[in-house]
Design a protein around this motif. Structure first.
Motif, short mmCIF file in Angstrom:
data_model
loop_
_atom_site.label_atom_id
_atom_site.label_comp_id
_atom_site.label_asym_id
_atom_site.label_seq_id
_atom_site.Cartn_x
_atom_site.Cartn_y
_atom_site.Cartn_z
N GLU A 29 0.82 -1.22 0.00
CA GLU A 29 0.00 0.00 0.00
C GLU A 29 0.85 1.27 0.00
O GLU A 29 0.45 2.28 -0.57
N ALA A 30 2.00 1.23 0.66
CA ALA A 30 2.86 2.42 0.68
C ALA A 30 3.78 2.45 -0.54
O ALA A 30 4.63 3.33 -0.66
N GLU A 31 3.62 1.50 -1.43
CA GLU A 31 4.36 1.47 -2.71
C GLU A 31 5.87 1.47 -2.49
O GLU A 31 6.62 2.21 -3.13
N ILE A 32 6.30 0.62 -1.55
CA ILE A 32 7.72 0.55 -1.20
C ILE A 32 8.42 -0.57 -1.97
O ILE A 32 9.52 -0.38 -2.51
N TYR A 33 7.74 -1.72 -2.07
CA TYR A 33 8.44 -2.95 -2.49
C TYR A 33 7.36 -3.88 -3.02
O TYR A 33 6.29 -4.00 -2.43
N ASP A 34 7.63 -4.53 -4.16
CA ASP A 34 6.61 -5.39 -4.77
C ASP A 34 7.02 -6.84 -4.63
O ASP A 34 8.09 -7.24 -5.10
N ILE A 35 6.15 -7.60 -3.98
CA ILE A 35 6.52 -8.99 -3.69
C ILE A 35 5.93 -9.97 -4.71
O ILE A 35 5.95 -11.17 -4.51
N ARG A 36 5.44 -9.41 -5.84
CA ARG A 36 4.81 -10.30 -6.83
C ARG A 36 5.78 -10.83 -7.88
O ARG A 36 5.39 -11.56 -8.76
N TYR A 37 7.05 -10.47 -7.79
CA TYR A 37 8.02 -10.97 -8.76
C TYR A 37 8.09 -12.50 -8.67
O TYR A 37 8.20 -13.04 -7.57
N PRO A 38 8.03 -13.18 -9.82
CA PRO A 38 7.84 -14.64 -9.75
C PRO A 38 9.10 -15.49 -9.54
O PRO A 38 9.22 -16.55 -10.12
N VAL A 39 10.03 -15.02 -8.69
CA VAL A 39 11.16 -15.87 -8.31
C VAL A 39 11.20 -15.90 -6.79
O VAL A 39 11.16 -14.83 -6.15
N LYS A 40 11.25 -17.07 -6.21
CA LYS A 40 11.26 -17.19 -4.74
C LYS A 40 12.39 -16.37 -4.11
O LYS A 40 13.55 -16.52 -4.51
#
Ligand code: P5A
Length: 487
Positions: A29-40
């Protein structure tokens, strides 16, 4: 005119319920970091997060540069031959290494650095000839790769650690290397103090030191769920590495000796700690010195007065910028003031200035603090002074309240039951300890907790406590052992 109430732009999230869910919510929500990148274990830094990170990196660079460290940049590749030596270190890291299985046609056998001791040592061997080349102290801020087997967590336990600050030093003898260990501890204290992140410093027990270290000193902070997080480590490596890589120097008396080395590291995990320890149900507060925006100005506009209020908001921003303050006006016309309040609270901007028609007439503004949510009124003439004073107060309050929470979480326990109870309440416990490894491991097992180690520099005033109740028959205590549940 009344302020229009509008739906909040972002739902609030209870920090006390599930900390990691809250943290994921904050990052998104604070647009800091996106955890949806598809590599573990590999994630994306977004522009706002990157601005925070660069401010933290600037502090890290400043404090290393000013204490005799020189910045370098080593390759990400380590040749197999550097890594195939027989050593404790390599055995410790082997299972976490990413191998490059193919790279064009050359057939070179390479791996991605999990840390750079084995990359640096062969170069140190070339750079260090005689005692005048010592001490040598270098650092870099880079990506390192670890195939973490524990559960990965955004920013906290990643497989590409992309803000790995690693320092490596070489010295003529143990005494000088240990002086460096003390300096490193001091540098880390100053970095975490700037981030307003409190810490306990412990010498890790034998069974939990860095692979290849003689001893490891660690910084841990406590998160709101009572678990601790290791935010930095300093290792005295003795001659363990210099012997494997044959790094020697010519002494003034003509003899040769192995150098003594140290290494110490911190990562983006420290930024996660900062965001979390200053977090609440509405988002986070970024310590003013590190905040990309220190003051956000929200024009409160209804109807005709638009031009005058907007002009005033922009001129306030200019005045603040001229005074060296990072200020921005939220000029968006499709969002209401209430929406903007929540938006910037979420992102952790330390101060919000509100200016509307009435304020303009009275030549004053309202200043709201993010940390306490208190509101102040300040006249136009005193604006810069008021903002500077409040920024300093926010910083001081963040640091002090985080330290208070940490210190009130540490309790001494003189028996297993008391220790178990305190751990159950999310505390860090200190129990008397003989220093014997098997005894320590037994306590870890019985208490189902992790050992942080013995407090650094704290007097070991255990007074020969009787350890019978602490699972170690016929042993006398001479240390305190800190235990907690760890991330
Ligand atoms: C010291 C620097 C080292 O690697 N070699 C060079 C030494 N030490 S360490 O303890 O293994 O790592 C240093 C700090 O890095 C953080 N850290 C991590 N952060 C995010 N994700 C990870 N997977 C990760 N692993 C380690 C910790 O704060 C650690 O103290």
């Amino acid at each position: 005119m009344e302020l229009i109430r509008e739906a909040r732009p972002h739902s609030r999230r209870k920090l006390g319920e599930n900390l990691m869910e809250w943290f994921h919510w904050l990052l998104r929500e604070a647009e800091i970091y996106d955890i949806r990148y598809p590599v573990k274990g590999a994630f994306v830094w977004r522009p706002y997060g990157m601005k925070i990170r660069r401010n933290v990196e600037a502090v890290i660079r400043e404090l290393h540069d000013s204490t005799g460290h020189q910045e370098v940049l080593f390759p990400v590749f380590i040749p197999y031959e550097f890594f195939s030596k027989e050593s404790q270190h390599i055995r410790g890291f082997e299972s976490e290494v990413f191998w490059v299985s193919k790279g064009g046609e050359s057939g070179e056998r390479l791996l991605l650095r999990p840390t750079s001791e084995t990359a640096m040592m062969p170069m140190f061997k070339l750079w260090i000839q005689d005692h005048r080349d010592l001490p040598l102290a270098v650092y870099q801020i880079v990506s390192v790769f670890r195939a973490e087997t524990k559960m990965t967590n955004p920013m906290i336990r990643v497989r590409e650690i992309s803000m790995f600050k690693e320092a490596h030093t070489a010295h003529a003898d143990r005494e000088d290397a240990e002086r460096q260990v003390r300096l490193a501890v001091d540098v880390y204290k100053r970095i975490f103090d700037r981030m307003c992140v409190p810490y306990l410093i412990s010498q890790r027990p034998e069974w939990d030191k860095f692979a290849g270290a003689v001893y490891t000193i660690a910084f841990d902070t406590i998160l709101p769920d009572g678990r601790t997080l290791q935010i930095g480590t300093v290792h005295y490596l003795g001659t363990n590495f210099s012997k494997v890589f044959e790094v020697t120097y010519l002494k003034p008396d003509g003899g040769h000796d192995y150098v003594h080395t140290t290494s110490y590291g911190i990562s983006e995990r420290s930024i996660a700690a900062m965001l979390i320890v200053h977090g609440d149900d509405a988002g986070t507060t970024i310590p003013p010195a590190l905040a990309p925006v220190q003051v956000v100005i929200i024009p409160i506009i209804y109807g005709e007065e638009r031009k005058a209020v907007m002009e005033a908001a922009l001129s306030i921003a200019e005045r603040l910028k001229a005074a060296g303050i990072r200020a921005a006006v939220d000029e968006r016309e499709d969002k209401t003031p209430g929406w903007k309040f929540y938006y910037w609270e979420l992102k952790g901007v330390p101060l919000r200035v509100e200016i509307g028609r009435r304020d303009l007439e009275q030549r004053s503004v309202v200043i709201a603090r993010r940390d306490t949510l208190e509101k102040y009124s300040a006249g136009f003439e005193e604006l810069e002074d008021a903002v500077k004073k409040l920024l300093a107060e926010v910083e001081e309050n963040l640091r002090r309240s985080a330290w208070d929470r940490l210190m009130s979480s540490v309790v001494k326990a003189d028996g297993l039951e008391a220790a178990r109870k305190a751990l159950g309440e999310g505390k860090i416990v200190e129990v008397p300890w003989s220093g014997d490894n098997s005894c320590g491991l037994k306590m870890v097992e019985l208490l189902r907790a992790d050992a942080l180690g013995t407090p650094l520099d704290a007097p070991a005033d255990v007074g020969g406590a009787d350890l019978r109740d602490l699972a170690c028959l016929d042993k006398r205590a001479s240390y305190w052992l800190r235990l907690s549940e760890r991330y």
